[in-house]
Scaffold this active site. Structure first.
Site, mmCIF file in Angstrom:
data_model
loop_
_atom_site.group_PDB
_atom_site.id
_atom_site.type_symbol
_atom_site.label_atom_id
_atom_site.label_comp_id
_atom_site.label_asym_id
_atom_site.label_seq_id
_atom_site.Cartn_x
_atom_site.Cartn_y
_atom_site.Cartn_z
ATOM 1 N N THR A 1 18.802 114.902 119.836
ATOM 2 C CA THR A 1 19.854 115.917 119.887
ATOM 3 C C THR A 1 19.275 117.315 120.033
ATOM 4 O O THR A 1 18.151 117.580 119.572
ATOM 5 C CB THR A 1 20.686 115.842 118.592
ATOM 6 O OG1 THR A 1 21.528 116.987 118.494
ATOM 7 C CG2 THR A 1 19.798 115.823 117.351
ATOM 8 N N ASP A 2 20.066 118.227 120.598
ATOM 9 C CA ASP A 2 19.635 119.629 120.675
ATOM 10 C C ASP A 2 19.595 120.290 119.300
ATOM 11 O O ASP A 2 18.998 121.354 119.129
ATOM 12 C CB ASP A 2 20.527 120.431 121.630
ATOM 13 C CG ASP A 2 22.004 120.430 121.261
ATOM 14 O OD1 ASP A 2 22.380 119.789 120.250
ATOM 15 O OD2 ASP A 2 22.793 121.066 121.990
HETATM 16 P P1 NAD Z 1 27.802 107.025 116.630
HETATM 17 O O1 NAD Z 1 27.840 107.371 115.188
HETATM 18 O O2 NAD Z 1 29.066 106.976 117.404
HETATM 19 O O3 NAD Z 1 27.097 105.587 116.823
HETATM 20 C C1 NAD Z 1 25.950 105.231 116.102
HETATM 21 C C2 NAD Z 1 25.790 103.709 116.241
HETATM 22 O O4 NAD Z 1 24.594 103.333 115.546
HETATM 23 C C3 NAD Z 1 26.939 102.915 115.608
HETATM 24 O O5 NAD Z 1 27.339 101.878 116.464
HETATM 25 C C4 NAD Z 1 26.328 102.365 114.321
HETATM 26 O O6 NAD Z 1 26.912 101.131 113.903
HETATM 27 C C5 NAD Z 1 24.875 102.193 114.730
HETATM 28 N N1 NAD Z 1 23.953 102.206 113.583
HETATM 29 C C6 NAD Z 1 23.925 103.100 112.560
HETATM 30 N N2 NAD Z 1 22.947 102.773 111.688
HETATM 31 C C7 NAD Z 1 22.337 101.663 112.188
HETATM 32 C C8 NAD Z 1 21.251 100.857 111.763
HETATM 33 N N3 NAD Z 1 20.597 101.140 110.623
HETATM 34 N N4 NAD Z 1 20.892 99.805 112.516
HETATM 35 C C9 NAD Z 1 21.558 99.504 113.660
HETATM 36 N N5 NAD Z 1 22.598 100.225 114.113
HETATM 37 C C10 NAD Z 1 22.979 101.290 113.393
HETATM 38 O O7 NAD Z 1 26.765 108.026 117.275
HETATM 39 P P2 NAD Z 1 26.728 108.665 118.745
HETATM 40 O O8 NAD Z 1 27.495 109.920 118.729
HETATM 41 O O9 NAD Z 1 27.018 107.611 119.731
HETATM 42 O O10 NAD Z 1 25.170 109.059 118.815
HETATM 43 C C11 NAD Z 1 24.224 108.109 119.309
HETATM 44 C C12 NAD Z 1 22.868 108.772 119.369
HETATM 45 O O11 NAD Z 1 22.942 109.907 120.208
HETATM 46 C C13 NAD Z 1 22.343 109.281 118.028
HETATM 47 O O12 NAD Z 1 20.954 109.041 117.988
HETATM 48 C C14 NAD Z 1 22.645 110.753 118.054
HETATM 49 O O13 NAD Z 1 21.727 111.471 117.262
HETATM 50 C C15 NAD Z 1 22.456 111.053 119.520
HETATM 51 N N6 NAD Z 1 23.192 112.204 120.058
HETATM 52 C C16 NAD Z 1 24.550 112.295 119.892
HETATM 53 C C17 NAD Z 1 25.234 113.357 120.478
HETATM 54 C C18 NAD Z 1 26.741 113.495 120.357
HETATM 55 O O14 NAD Z 1 27.295 114.478 120.798
HETATM 56 N N7 NAD Z 1 27.452 112.514 119.792
HETATM 57 C C19 NAD Z 1 24.528 114.331 121.203
HETATM 58 C C20 NAD Z 1 23.136 114.210 121.328
HETATM 59 C C21 NAD Z 1 22.486 113.135 120.759
HETATM 60 O O1 DAU Z 2 24.675 118.907 119.548
HETATM 61 C C1 DAU Z 2 24.600 117.512 119.510
HETATM 62 C C2 DAU Z 2 25.283 117.003 118.257
HETATM 63 O O2 DAU Z 2 26.677 117.163 118.490
HETATM 64 C C3 DAU Z 2 24.939 115.553 117.935
HETATM 65 O O3 DAU Z 2 23.584 115.482 117.596
HETATM 66 C C4 DAU Z 2 25.791 115.034 116.774
HETATM 67 O O4 DAU Z 2 25.543 113.656 116.566
HETATM 68 C C5 DAU Z 2 27.256 115.245 117.117
HETATM 69 O O5 DAU Z 2 28.069 114.844 116.016
HETATM 70 C C6 DAU Z 2 27.509 116.715 117.445
HETATM 71 O O6 DAU Z 2 27.309 117.540 116.262
HETATM 72 P P1 DAU Z 2 28.326 118.725 115.894
HETATM 73 O O7 DAU Z 2 28.201 118.973 114.439
HETATM 74 O O8 DAU Z 2 28.177 119.859 116.824
HETATM 75 O O9 DAU Z 2 29.722 117.966 116.269
HETATM 76 P P2 DAU Z 2 31.133 117.883 115.513
HETATM 77 O O10 DAU Z 2 32.016 117.111 116.433
HETATM 78 O O11 DAU Z 2 31.021 117.407 114.118
HETATM 79 O O12 DAU Z 2 31.624 119.402 115.483
HETATM 80 C C7 DAU Z 2 31.665 120.192 116.658
HETATM 81 C C8 DAU Z 2 32.049 121.616 116.239
HETATM 82 O O13 DAU Z 2 33.403 121.607 115.771
HETATM 83 C C9 DAU Z 2 31.217 122.160 115.106
HETATM 84 O O14 DAU Z 2 31.035 123.548 115.314
HETATM 85 C C10 DAU Z 2 32.087 121.931 113.865
HETATM 86 C C11 DAU Z 2 33.478 122.084 114.422
HETATM 87 N N1 DAU Z 2 34.560 121.309 113.773
HETATM 88 C C12 DAU Z 2 34.351 119.972 113.544
HETATM 89 C C13 DAU Z 2 35.351 119.194 113.006
HETATM 90 C C14 DAU Z 2 35.146 117.716 112.719
HETATM 91 C C15 DAU Z 2 35.779 121.915 113.500
HETATM 92 O O15 DAU Z 2 35.992 123.122 113.721
HETATM 93 N N2 DAU Z 2 36.787 121.139 112.985
HETATM 94 C C16 DAU Z 2 36.624 119.802 112.719
HETATM 95 O O16 DAU Z 2 37.585 119.151 112.251
#
Ligand code: NAD
Ligand code: DAU
Length: 332
Positions: A121-122
């Protein structure tokens, strides 16, 4: 053609990648997923059984991981505890999965000499000021803020150490905030979309000035496949699509696209240690590996995402009440 092990492939971004691989390659896929609250086998429904197998298990289970590494050609590691708010409430699972789980996979990659791509992640870079023209690059120093982002930073450093010390054939990518279908309703965009669909007012942390750099999950998946094919071992690639938006504007756009007054939201308690701004410079990935994002129109991508949540209530409804009760207990 080969077999990929995709950890966390039943989560939001991991399942998107599995769909992407099936559509754009001839690979078969083994998904290793613990099916925590964030994992959902329904996100893989309809995929051909002769090309995708879901194994329910923990990435920290060394015996299971060893067995699966023996069956695949390469590994893409998405599994993580991923939500900042949860990490402020109970950090322990973040250490177990993000640190020990990644260590367990790296030891297997070393033993089996398998190509390994680590998804990160960033947020490992900390945050930027709102008025700072800078964006994160691969050379930005690590400075994570939350228990979540510090465990992701730790996992990245483990990968780098296993490359240098043991010759593991790994690459790393650090992506900005993803949006799209199949994202858990705890996260910002799906929470607000499903709030509006339920007649609940969207909840904005603090003033809503915080900026996130949005990218569609499909573009993240195409970037990861590009790195898997063409990435240089030991290198890190930043993934982003020039999608900076402040949270207030995103909530207002969700309300407008849903036919609601754009001021029909509440300001709630801010997140502790809330990062102000993330912004990605993805020049290296674009110029060295030739990747470009497909989704350039955030409003169109957001509208399609709203439509998906409207049409797929059975996918998200079981989690919604519990998530809102958790947030309500924290004044959010
Ligand atoms: P998510 O929470 O939706 O999914 C995570 C998945 O990992 C789930 O299916 C969960 O069951 C599985 N998991 C958790 N613990 C586990 C374990 N111990 N063993 C096996 N499986 C396990 O997360 P996401 O948003 O899809 O993020 C996926 C990856 O991408 C993460 O590594 C996160 O850091 C990275 N990432 C996410 C974002 C974002 O915006 N969501 C951005 C950049 C990077
Ligand atoms: O930047 C990459 C990351 O983006 C990933 O590594 C994480 O896994 C992913 O969850 C996400 O992190 P953020 O904390 O940025 O995402 P989130 O969706 O939780 O929140 C996005 C922004 O919105 C943050 O500034 C918090 C705000 N927020 C969040 C929620 C849940 C609100 O204002 N209201 C809310 O209800």
């Amino acid at each position: 053609m080969g077999t990929l092990l995709v950890t966390g492939g039943a989560g939001f971004i991991g399942s998107n990648f599995v769909h992407h691989v099936l559509e754009h390659t001839d690979h078969t896929v083994i998904v290793l997923d613990k099916l925590t609250y964030a994992g959902n086998a329904a996100s893989l429904a309809g995929l051909p059984e002769d090309r995708v197998r879901l194994v329910e298990g923990d990435i920290a289970d060394a015996a299971l991981v060893d067995e699966l590494f023996g069956q695949v050609d390469a590994v893409v590691h998405y599994a993580a505890e991923s939500h900042n708010d949860n990490s402020l409430h109970d950090p322990r699972p973040f250490l177990d999965t993000n640190i020990i789980g990644t260590y367990t996979l790296l030891e297997a990659a070393r033993k089996h000499d398998k190509r390994f791509h680590h998804i990160s992640t960033d947020e490992v870079y900390g945050d930027l000021e709102l008025d700072d023209p800078a964006r994160f690059t691969e050379d930005t120093p690590y400075n994570p803020s939350s228990p979540y982002s510090s465990t992701k930073a730790g996992s990245d450093l483990l990968v780098r150490a296993w490359v240098r010390s043991f010759g593991v054939k790994a690459t790393i990518s650090n992506c900005s905030n993803n949006y799209g279908p199949y994202q858990h309703v705890e996260k910002f965009i799906p929470r607000q979309i499903t709030n509006v669909l339920r007649g609940i007012r969207p909840k904005l942390y603090g003033k809503g000035e915080n900026v996130r750099d949005w990218i569609h999950a499909d573009d993240h998946s195409s970037a990861v496949l590009t790195i898997l094919d063409k990435g240089v071992i030991g290198e890190t690639y930043l993934i982003g699509a020039d999608g900076e938006k402040d949270n207030k504007s995103v909530v207002e756009l969700i309300l407008a696209l849903s036919g609601q007054p754009t001021d029909a939201y509440d300001h709630v308690t801010d997140r502790a240690g809330h990062d102000m701004r993330y912004a990605i410079d993805s020049t290296k990935l674009r110029t060295e590996l030739g990747w470009t994002p497909r989704y350039q129109d955030f409003e169109a991508g957001l509208k399609a995402t709203i439509d998906w949540y409207r049409e797929n209530e059975t996918w998200w409804a079981p989690a919604k009440d519990g998530v809102e009760a958790f947030y309500a207990s924290k004044g959010q």
